[in-house]
Design an enzyme around this catalytic site. Structure first.
Site, short mmCIF file in Angstrom:
data_model
loop_
_atom_site.label_atom_id
_atom_site.label_comp_id
_atom_site.label_asym_id
_atom_site.label_seq_id
_atom_site.Cartn_x
_atom_site.Cartn_y
_atom_site.Cartn_z
N GLY A 11 0.87 -1.21 -0.04
CA GLY A 11 0.15 0.05 0.07
C GLY A 11 0.99 1.33 -0.05
O GLY A 11 0.26 2.38 0.49
N GLY A 12 2.10 1.16 -0.58
CA GLY A 12 3.01 2.32 -0.48
C GLY A 12 2.70 3.39 -1.29
O GLY A 12 3.18 4.53 -1.19
N LEU A 15 -2.38 7.14 0.79
CA LEU A 15 -2.14 8.33 1.53
C LEU A 15 -0.98 8.15 2.70
O LEU A 15 0.13 9.13 2.59
CB LEU A 15 -3.65 8.52 2.21
N TYR A 140 -15.71 -4.00 6.86
CA TYR A 140 -14.29 -3.46 6.93
C TYR A 140 -13.84 -3.78 8.56
O TYR A 140 -12.46 -4.32 8.64
CB TYR A 140 -14.06 -2.12 6.86
N LYS A 144 -10.26 -6.09 9.83
CA LYS A 144 -9.37 -5.32 10.50
C LYS A 144 -9.15 -6.14 11.75
O LYS A 144 -8.14 -6.26 12.11
CB LYS A 144 -9.70 -3.83 10.55
N ASN A 169 -8.93 8.98 12.08
CA ASN A 169 -9.02 9.47 10.65
C ASN A 169 -7.97 10.28 10.18
O ASN A 169 -7.22 10.89 10.82
CB ASN A 169 -10.04 10.34 10.67
N VAL A 170 -7.32 9.83 8.91
CA VAL A 170 -5.98 10.20 8.55
C VAL A 170 -6.43 11.03 7.39
O VAL A 170 -7.23 11.10 6.70
CB VAL A 170 -5.04 9.06 7.98
N LYS A 191 -14.71 19.10 -3.00
CA LYS A 191 -16.20 19.72 -3.16
C LYS A 191 -16.03 21.15 -3.08
O LYS A 191 -16.71 21.88 -3.79
CB LYS A 191 -17.09 19.30 -2.05
#
Ligand code: NAP
Ligand code: GFB
Length: 318
Positions: A11-12, A15, A140, A144, A169-170, A191
């Site tokens: 996942g590099g 985010l 999810y 996890k 939350n990131v 938005k």
């Protein structure tokens, strides 16, 4: 940790992965360390065969396991089965293959949104399995939680010291700014960018009342390096700003409006879901280890993220 590390980051390209790549490149990397950042083009980790071949190719000594099917509240509500299955496949392939290839340490990722919905506050690391998660993202959340089960079982059966972090939350540069599938802050930034361009009002989903703690991706990246090198527990650790830094979605909207210098109207569409009202997490365990760690002030981090998005609109994931 003695001897050179060859760190494979699954996942590099996401985010969090891009933030780790940046802090490693900007000086947090150490002599003799080799860092490899994967995207799904290098291997679809839902395939056991492709997972084995990428481990065969790189022979990592350590793994930071970020790869996952990830999304905000609304994508989770639409695709609970996909979030469950895809993440179970990815996680079992990576953790089992790491063990078979003798990887010394794997640091995986849980999330503060996987804790029990009916709970006392603040939430801490001991509470992961104390009841069902919020209905909006149970697929999810359970996938996890199985990482923690896998880590404990692998430690008991083979003595592996694989662990996990639990970020709140990131947000930050290189986030997924897709309005339908992404998280709240990138969604609001995108938005607001469109509202400015089209001279329209900013549409916020839900009431704005729910509460969240937000961690800047670059701060999380620095904490990941500490966990990789110096955190030796199998038990997971929450990586979050303190309870005192919890914001309402409305506060977050105001920070986005300020960061984007938006002058138009803001409308709250209360026909859209609010999701979990709060998931207040304690970072006392982190503070016990790192009492002096400094988080980037939220408004400064928001400004950097807004500026990044405006400067990189063409290449941003949206
Ligand atoms: P992200 O930006 O969506 O990136 C996901 C990464 O996983 C990408 O590099 C993606 O590769 C890779 N990936 C997805 N499916 C894959 C597959 N089948 N095979 C191989 N790679 C695959 O996610 P993120 O926000 O950085 O999240 C990283 C980790 O932090 C995840 O484990 C997530 O659950 C956890 N987390 C995130 C948050 C948050 O608010 N963002 C909060 C708590 C925990 P491609 O680029 O090729 O698609
Ligand atoms: O980041 P988010 O989508 O996920 O935030 P969660 C959802 C909250 O922001 C809800 C409000 O209260 C929404 O009503 N909101 C307002 C918006 N405007 C928007 C918008 O434009 N987009 C989005 N997405 N929300 C997630 C979990 O929960 O937390 C995931 O579902 C993941 O599994 C993530 O773990 C970290 O914070 O509610």
């Amino acid at each position: 940790m003695d001897g050179p590390m060859r760190v494979l980051v699954t996942g590099g390209s996401g985010l969090v992965g891009r933030a780790i790549e940046r802090v490693v490149k900007e000086g947090e990397g150490r002599e003799g360390e080799e860092w490899i950042f994967l995207s799904s083009k290098d291997a679809n980790l839902m395939s056991a065969e492709e997972t084995r071949s990428v481990f065969q190719k790189h022979r990592p000594t350590h793994v930071i396991h970020l790869a996952a099917m990830v999304g905000g509240l609304f994508r989770n509500m639409r695709q609970n089965l996909d979030f469950w299955r895809n993440n179970v496949f990815i996680n079992d392939n990576v953790l089992q293959t790491a063990h078979e290839f003798g990887v010394v340490k794997v640091v995986s990722c849980l999330s503060t949104c996987i804790f029990p919905d009916k709970t006392t506050y603040p939430i801490d690391e001991t509470m992961i399995h104390n009841g069902p998660p919020h209905e909006s993202n149970f697929g999810y959340a359970y996938a996890k939680r199985m990482i923690d089960v896998h880590n404990r079982a692998c430690c008991q059966q083979y003595g592996r010291r694989y662990t996990a972090v639990i970020p709140t939350n990131v947000f930050g540069p290189h986030d997924n700014f897709n309005i339908e599938d992404g998280h709240v802050l990138p969604g609001l930034i995108h938005k607001t960018y469109m509202a400015k361009k089209e001279g329209k009002a900013l549409q916020v989903w839900g009431s704005g009342r729910p509460l969240r703690q937000f961690i800047y991706s670059l701060d999380l990246a620095r904490l990941f390096l500490w966990v990789l090198r110096d955190y030796d527990e199998v038990e997971p650790i929450i990586l979050s700003v303190g309870e005192e830094d919890e914001l309402s979605i409305k506060d977050a909207v105001n920070a986005v409006v300020e960061g984007m210098e938006f002058k138009g109207d803001v409308i709250y569409d209360t026909s859209k879901a609010d999701g979990q009202f709060k998931k207040t997490a304690s970072n006392a365990k982190l503070r016990k280890y790192l009492p002096d760690f400094k988080f980037t002030p939220f408004k400064a981090a928001m400004k950097e993220t807004c500026d990044w998005f405006e400067a990189n609109y063409d290449i941003a994931r949206k």
